[in-house]
Design a protein around this motif. Structure first.
Motif, mmCIF file in Angstrom:
data_model
loop_
_atom_site.group_PDB
_atom_site.id
_atom_site.type_symbol
_atom_site.label_atom_id
_atom_site.label_comp_id
_atom_site.label_asym_id
_atom_site.label_seq_id
_atom_site.Cartn_x
_atom_site.Cartn_y
_atom_site.Cartn_z
ATOM 1 N N LEU A 142 0.854 -1.181 0.000
ATOM 2 C CA LEU A 142 0.000 0.000 0.000
ATOM 3 C C LEU A 142 0.891 1.233 0.000
ATOM 4 N N ILE A 143 0.718 2.053 -1.013
ATOM 5 C CA ILE A 143 1.571 3.220 -1.225
ATOM 6 C C ILE A 143 0.778 4.481 -0.917
ATOM 7 N N ASP A 144 1.397 5.401 -0.171
ATOM 8 C CA ASP A 144 0.704 6.649 0.153
ATOM 9 C C ASP A 144 0.781 7.639 -1.011
ATOM 10 N N ARG A 145 0.195 8.789 -0.836
ATOM 11 C CA ARG A 145 0.111 9.790 -1.909
ATOM 12 C C ARG A 145 1.477 10.352 -2.310
ATOM 13 N N ASP A 146 2.489 10.141 -1.461
ATOM 14 C CA ASP A 146 3.834 10.619 -1.786
ATOM 15 C C ASP A 146 4.693 9.529 -2.419
ATOM 16 N N GLY A 147 4.111 8.361 -2.661
ATOM 17 C CA GLY A 147 4.835 7.282 -3.319
ATOM 18 C C GLY A 147 5.612 6.384 -2.381
ATOM 19 N N ARG A 148 5.374 6.486 -1.078
ATOM 20 C CA ARG A 148 6.083 5.650 -0.102
ATOM 21 C C ARG A 148 5.281 4.409 0.235
ATOM 22 N N VAL A 149 5.943 3.267 0.286
ATOM 23 C CA VAL A 149 5.276 2.040 0.720
ATOM 24 C C VAL A 149 5.050 2.147 2.221
ATOM 25 N N MET A 150 3.777 2.090 2.608
ATOM 26 C CA MET A 150 3.421 2.260 4.015
ATOM 27 C C MET A 150 3.024 0.948 4.695
ATOM 28 N N PHE A 151 2.410 0.039 3.940
ATOM 29 C CA PHE A 151 1.947 -1.230 4.501
ATOM 30 C C PHE A 151 2.157 -2.344 3.484
ATOM 31 N N HIS A 152 2.290 -3.569 4.005
ATOM 32 C CA HIS A 152 2.299 -4.785 3.194
ATOM 33 C C HIS A 152 1.141 -5.653 3.705
ATOM 34 N N PRO A 153 -0.078 -5.287 3.330
ATOM 35 C CA PRO A 153 -1.236 -6.009 3.876
ATOM 36 C C PRO A 153 -1.315 -7.448 3.373
ATOM 37 N N GLU A 154 -1.762 -8.323 4.263
ATOM 38 C CA GLU A 154 -2.049 -9.710 3.906
ATOM 39 C C GLU A 154 -3.552 -9.869 4.041
ATOM 40 N N VAL A 155 -4.232 -9.964 2.920
ATOM 41 C CA VAL A 155 -5.689 -9.975 2.907
ATOM 42 C C VAL A 155 -6.173 -11.337 2.439
ATOM 43 N N HIS A 156 -6.904 -12.053 3.326
ATOM 44 C CA HIS A 156 -7.379 -13.384 2.967
ATOM 45 C C HIS A 156 -8.737 -13.715 3.549
ATOM 46 N N ASP A 157 -9.289 -12.808 4.376
ATOM 47 C CA ASP A 157 -10.610 -13.049 4.952
ATOM 48 C C ASP A 157 -11.218 -11.712 5.363
ATOM 49 N N ALA A 158 -12.422 -11.764 5.926
ATOM 50 C CA ALA A 158 -13.130 -10.530 6.282
ATOM 51 C C ALA A 158 -12.358 -9.705 7.313
ATOM 52 N N GLU A 159 -11.752 -10.359 8.274
ATOM 53 C CA GLU A 159 -11.013 -9.656 9.320
ATOM 54 C C GLU A 159 -9.812 -8.888 8.742
ATOM 55 N N THR A 160 -9.053 -9.525 7.868
ATOM 56 C CA THR A 160 -7.890 -8.842 7.284
ATOM 57 C C THR A 160 -8.328 -7.803 6.258
ATOM 58 N N ARG A 161 -9.507 -7.990 5.636
ATOM 59 C CA ARG A 161 -10.047 -6.964 4.736
ATOM 60 C C ARG A 161 -10.367 -5.695 5.518
ATOM 61 N N GLU A 178 -8.984 -1.912 5.010
ATOM 62 C CA GLU A 178 -9.845 -0.733 4.928
ATOM 63 C C GLU A 178 -9.365 0.363 5.878
ATOM 64 N N ARG A 179 -8.975 -0.016 7.076
ATOM 65 C CA ARG A 179 -8.449 0.961 8.047
ATOM 66 C C ARG A 179 -7.150 1.586 7.551
ATOM 67 N N GLN A 180 -6.285 0.778 6.976
ATOM 68 C CA GLN A 180 -5.014 1.293 6.445
ATOM 69 C C GLN A 180 -5.277 2.276 5.304
ATOM 70 N N VAL A 181 -6.162 1.916 4.400
ATOM 71 C CA VAL A 181 -6.489 2.807 3.283
ATOM 72 C C VAL A 181 -7.097 4.096 3.812
ATOM 73 N N GLU A 182 -8.041 3.978 4.727
ATOM 74 C CA GLU A 182 -8.685 5.172 5.309
ATOM 75 C C GLU A 182 -7.645 6.092 5.939
ATOM 76 N N SER A 183 -6.673 5.510 6.642
ATOM 77 C CA SER A 183 -5.659 6.336 7.311
ATOM 78 C C SER A 183 -4.827 7.107 6.292
ATOM 79 N N LEU A 184 -4.576 6.510 5.124
ATOM 80 C CA LEU A 184 -3.786 7.183 4.112
ATOM 81 C C LEU A 184 -4.605 8.197 3.316
ATOM 82 N N ILE A 185 -5.846 7.877 3.039
ATOM 83 C CA ILE A 185 -6.693 8.803 2.295
ATOM 84 C C ILE A 185 -7.026 10.042 3.133
ATOM 85 N N SER A 186 -7.153 9.854 4.432
ATOM 86 C CA SER A 186 -7.553 10.946 5.329
ATOM 87 C C SER A 186 -6.434 11.923 5.658
ATOM 88 N N ARG A 187 -5.229 11.620 5.249
ATOM 89 C CA ARG A 187 -4.090 12.501 5.558
ATOM 90 C C ARG A 187 -4.245 13.846 4.898
#
Length: 134
Positions: free
Chosen positions: A102-121, A125-134
């Motif tokens: 997951l890359i932020d608006r400045d082009g930096r890799v911020m997270f390496h999410p492992e998504v495989h079920d509802a909980e990790t999804r 979503e929280r990680q994306v929200e945190s980056l979009i809300s900056r």
């Protein structure tokens, strides 16, 4: 014009600077790859119109047709790109799939999410929200 793959070298040219980006490296047939794709599509739909883009990066150019067919058959709306394993390892430390970054608006890799079920999804979503809300 139908769905086409572009090389990752051209990714910068499609205007992603200033956008929150999830790059997803997925295989075409494993259960874990299918789970990643399905959950990430849900996240993409959740953040539609809010500056979030998902790139489906194929690291196996010989599988180009299978990747495009999979995206089309499953209704996935990721932007398809293509590169190779050397690039993935050098740029993101990725040596297996499925994998995501997951890359932020400045082009930096911020997270390496492992998504495989509802909980990790939900975590993604929280990680994306945190980056979009900056």
């Amino acid at each position: 014009m139908g769905m086409q793959l572009r090389t990752v070298v051209l990714a910068c040219a499609i205007g992603l600077l200033g956008t929150t980006v999830l790059g997803a490296h997925e295989g075409t047939g494993t259960a874990s790859a299918r789970a990643l794709v399905a959950h990430v599509q849900q996240v993409l739909e959740t953040f539609e119109g809010r500056g979030f883009v998902v790139l489906a990066i194929n690291l196996e150019p010989t599988q180009r047709q299978q990747v495009l067919a999979l995206l089309k058959a499953t209704g996935i709306t990721f932007t398809p790109l293509e590169s190779n394993w050397d690039w993935a390892k050098k740029e993101f430390g990725i040596d297996g799939t499925p994998a995501a970054f997951l890359i932020d608006r400045d082009g930096r890799v911020m997270f390496h999410p492992e998504v495989h079920d509802a909980e990790t999804r939900v975590m993604l979503e929280r990680q994306v929200e945190s980056l979009i809300s900056r």
